[in-house]
Design an enzyme around this catalytic site. Structure first.
Site, PDB file in Angstrom:
ATOM      1  N   CYS A 151       0.833  -1.203   0.000  1.00 24.43           N
ATOM      2  CA  CYS A 151       0.000   0.000   0.000  1.00 24.43           C
ATOM      3  C   CYS A 151       0.874   1.262   0.000  1.00 24.43           C
ATOM      4  O   CYS A 151       1.519   1.584   0.999  1.00 24.43           O
ATOM      5  CB  CYS A 151      -0.904  -0.031   1.236  1.00 24.43           C
ATOM      6  SG  CYS A 151      -1.894   1.440   1.433  1.00 24.43           S
ATOM      7  N   ASP A 161      11.073 -14.825   1.561  1.00 26.65           N
ATOM      8  CA  ASP A 161      12.468 -14.445   1.299  1.00 26.65           C
ATOM      9  C   ASP A 161      13.466 -14.802   2.401  1.00 26.65           C
ATOM     10  O   ASP A 161      14.662 -14.758   2.181  1.00 26.65           O
ATOM     11  CB  ASP A 161      12.557 -12.937   1.052  1.00 26.65           C
ATOM     12  CG  ASP A 161      11.935 -12.547  -0.277  1.00 26.65           C
ATOM     13  OD1 ASP A 161      11.598 -13.459  -1.054  1.00 26.65           O
ATOM     14  OD2 ASP A 161      11.785 -11.342  -0.524  1.00 26.65           O
ATOM     15  N   MET A 168      13.032 -16.395  -6.803  1.00 18.44           N
ATOM     16  CA  MET A 168      12.673 -15.109  -6.209  1.00 18.44           C
ATOM     17  C   MET A 168      13.646 -14.691  -5.107  1.00 18.44           C
ATOM     18  O   MET A 168      14.392 -15.513  -4.575  1.00 18.44           O
ATOM     19  CB  MET A 168      11.274 -15.180  -5.614  1.00 18.44           C
ATOM     20  CG  MET A 168      10.211 -14.828  -6.605  1.00 18.44           C
ATOM     21  SD  MET A 168       8.680 -14.512  -5.743  1.00 18.44           S
ATOM     22  CE  MET A 168       7.761 -13.743  -7.048  1.00 18.44           C
ATOM     23  N   ARG A 202      20.286 -23.304 -21.328  1.00 19.40           N
ATOM     24  CA  ARG A 202      18.913 -22.777 -21.293  1.00 19.40           C
ATOM     25  C   ARG A 202      18.676 -21.986 -20.014  1.00 19.40           C
ATOM     26  O   ARG A 202      19.403 -22.154 -19.027  1.00 19.40           O
ATOM     27  CB  ARG A 202      17.892 -23.927 -21.353  1.00 19.40           C
ATOM     28  CG  ARG A 202      17.971 -24.774 -22.600  1.00 19.40           C
ATOM     29  CD  ARG A 202      17.547 -23.969 -23.806  1.00 19.40           C
ATOM     30  NE  ARG A 202      17.897 -24.656 -25.049  1.00 19.40           N
ATOM     31  CZ  ARG A 202      17.071 -25.444 -25.725  1.00 19.40           C
ATOM     32  NH1 ARG A 202      15.857 -25.655 -25.278  1.00 19.40           N
ATOM     33  NH2 ARG A 202      17.456 -26.012 -26.841  1.00 19.40           N
ATOM     34  N   HIS A 235       6.812 -16.406  -9.816  1.00 20.21           N
ATOM     35  CA  HIS A 235       5.783 -16.552  -8.783  1.00 20.21           C
ATOM     36  C   HIS A 235       5.382 -18.003  -8.512  1.00 20.21           C
ATOM     37  O   HIS A 235       4.646 -18.265  -7.555  1.00 20.21           O
ATOM     38  CB  HIS A 235       4.552 -15.705  -9.145  1.00 20.21           C
ATOM     39  CG  HIS A 235       4.846 -14.234  -9.041  1.00 20.21           C
ATOM     40  ND1 HIS A 235       5.538 -13.566 -10.016  1.00 20.21           N
ATOM     41  CD2 HIS A 235       4.569 -13.324  -8.068  1.00 20.21           C
ATOM     42  CE1 HIS A 235       5.674 -12.288  -9.656  1.00 20.21           C
ATOM     43  NE2 HIS A 235       5.096 -12.121  -8.481  1.00 20.21           N
ATOM     44  N   ARG A 275       6.164 -18.758  -5.053  1.00 21.42           N
ATOM     45  CA  ARG A 275       5.422 -18.148  -3.944  1.00 21.42           C
ATOM     46  C   ARG A 275       4.070 -18.808  -3.688  1.00 21.42           C
ATOM     47  O   ARG A 275       3.530 -18.725  -2.583  1.00 21.42           O
ATOM     48  CB  ARG A 275       5.240 -16.663  -4.220  1.00 21.42           C
ATOM     49  CG  ARG A 275       5.225 -15.867  -2.950  1.00 21.42           C
ATOM     50  CD  ARG A 275       5.504 -14.413  -3.197  1.00 21.42           C
ATOM     51  NE  ARG A 275       4.385 -13.736  -3.810  1.00 21.42           N
ATOM     52  CZ  ARG A 275       4.446 -12.497  -4.283  1.00 21.42           C
ATOM     53  NH1 ARG A 275       5.564 -11.820  -4.227  1.00 21.42           N
ATOM     54  NH2 ARG A 275       3.388 -11.938  -4.820  1.00 21.42           N
TER      55      ARG A 275
HETATM   56  O1  F6P Z   1       9.065 -10.219  -0.945  1.00 16.68           O
HETATM   57  C1  F6P Z   1       8.594 -11.388  -1.502  1.00 16.68           C
HETATM   58  C2  F6P Z   1       8.799 -11.396  -2.991  1.00 16.68           C
HETATM   59  O2  F6P Z   1       8.267 -12.613  -3.411  1.00 16.68           O
HETATM   60  C3  F6P Z   1      10.224 -11.212  -3.487  1.00 16.68           C
HETATM   61  O3  F6P Z   1      11.012 -12.359  -3.423  1.00 16.68           O
HETATM   62  C4  F6P Z   1       9.998 -10.751  -4.886  1.00 16.68           C
HETATM   63  O4  F6P Z   1      11.079 -10.028  -5.350  1.00 16.68           O
HETATM   64  C5  F6P Z   1       8.774  -9.912  -4.766  1.00 16.68           C
HETATM   65  O5  F6P Z   1       8.073 -10.376  -3.642  1.00 16.68           O
HETATM   66  C6  F6P Z   1       7.895  -9.925  -5.986  1.00 16.68           C
HETATM   67  O6  F6P Z   1       6.834  -9.093  -5.777  1.00 16.68           O
HETATM   68  P1  F6P Z   1       5.616  -8.928  -6.760  1.00 16.68           P
HETATM   69  O7  F6P Z   1       4.716 -10.086  -6.556  1.00 16.68           O
HETATM   70  O8  F6P Z   1       5.018  -7.642  -6.355  1.00 16.68           O
HETATM   71  O9  F6P Z   1       6.173  -8.940  -8.136  1.00 16.68           O
END
Ligand code: F6P
Length: 365
Positions: free
Chosen positions: A82, A135, A177, A268, A274, A277
């Protein structure tokens, strides 16, 4: 008594389990819990949803959604970064909205905990933080909600890439990430049996990175004629894009690749992005999230504020909580240690770097 909870910043697997734990603690204690949607933005926009419902006799029960979402990745409350909250005016509006509550549980990473600390310092809001970020860059805690799942995903995807790489005798550069922290890359490389890890903290120039990867590929395939794949993990924080890196390595190795010592080898790039995540939280993340939020909600109800729950099974420091593995640290201290972790001056960060430097030769055997 009425508490609020929000998830903020990048989502991390286990955040929903943390919200479920908070709802259960509140329900068990006859306290109402309200979820704020989309992080601090939801506070400013007045986006709330009840997470407990009254049972008529002063008791509360968690709403069904907290149970259904708990085993899923992402955040069912929604999360956001935000911009308005970075300004004092935005925080003043948020504090105004929080007058309807007796305390706020914030589940998130560095930026989210910074916001929580500011709410307490500037407006006396009762806040308790739960570390949530894939992270692994939050100070004073041995891990955060989401790190374990992200690493399991990295290892699983590197195994898949290794299958196809071996079949073709290929080298792969895989980006994971971690914009500011190379931990996922370092730890993932060890567990995936990679040949090298490239992370921002090594402070190498683009040219050095390209030369190193080229040399590694040349050495690995020529020294061991049976070598089937080379795997290099690269952290997002190393600025050269994966495709550019591979292109430049191809240029450096052109003579070897084209009928020379590396004939038949190809290189490659894959960016996991993502994929790292999302996904259902692992057992460990569900457990840690539940216990951090359990202790955090209890602490908030006991009148604690401006603190974060830390997962420290072996450790001391901080204050005790109801859970023997969870300790409380002041948010000021957490944020200072986080800063040191990110700029490389913390003892923990130094140890990680030293270990990676010692392991570099071993990774590249
Ligand atoms: O902070 C967590 C994280 O997943 C980082 O590793 C990554 O750089 C970032 O968020 C990516 O953020 P967004 O989803 O906003 O691209």
């Amino acid at each position: 008594v009425r508490l609020a909870v929000l998830t903020s910043g990048g989502d991390s697997p286990g955040m929903n389990a943390a919200v479920r734990a908070a709802a259960r603690v509140c329900a068990a204690q006859g306290v109402a819990l309200v979820g704020v949607e989309r992080g601090y933005s939801g506070l400013l926009e007045g986006r709330f949803q009840p997470l407990t419902r009254p049972q008529g006799d002063g008791r509360h029960a968690p709403v069904r959604e907290t149970e259904l979402a708990a085993n899923l990745g992402g955040s069912f409350l929604g999360t956001a970064r935000c911009k308005a909250f970075y300004e004092p005016e935005g925080r003043a509006r948020a504090a105004e909205a929080l007058k309807a509550f007796d305390g706020l549980l914030v589940i998130g990473g560095n930026g989210s905990l910074t916001g929580a600390h500011a709410l307490h310092e500037e407006h006396g809001v009762h806040v308790v933080g739960v570390p949530g970020s894939i992270d692994h860059d939050i100070g004073c805690t041995s891990t955060a909600v989401g790190v374990d799942t992200a690493l399991n995903s990295i290892v699983e995807m590197c195994d898949r890439i290794s299958d196809t790489a071996r079949a073709h005798r290929r080298a792969f550069v895989v980006e994971v990430m971690g914009r500011h922290s190379g931990y996922l890359c370092m730890a993932g490389a060890v567990a995936a049996g990679a040949d090298a890890a490239l992370f921002r903290e090594q402070q190498r120039s683009e040219g050095e990175v390209v030369a190193e990867v080229a040399e590694l590929i040349r050495r690995s395939f020529t020294r061991d004629r049976d070598k089937q794949r080379v795997l290099v993990l690269k952290a997002e924080g190393v600025e050269i894009p994966c495709t550019k890196l591979v292109r430049e390595v191809n240029v450096l190795l052109a003579d070897d690749l084209d009928g020379g010592a590396l004939d038949g080898v190809s290189i490659r790039a894959t960016v996991l992005g993502h994929l790292v995540r999302g996904g259902a939280p692992s057992f460990r993340d569900r457990l840690i999230a539940s216990r951090l939020a359990f202790a955090g909600t209890q602490a908030l109800l006991a009148g604690q504020s401006d603190v974060m729950t830390a997962w420290l099974p072996q450790g001391d420091g901080g204050q005790r909580t109801v859970d023997y593995n969870v300790r409380l640290f002041g948010l000021g201290e957490v944020l200072e240690e986080t800063r040191r972790l990110l700029d490389g001056t913390s003892a923990v960060g130094q140890q990680r770097l030293e270990l990676m430097a010692k392991g570099a030769g071993v990774l590249a055997l």
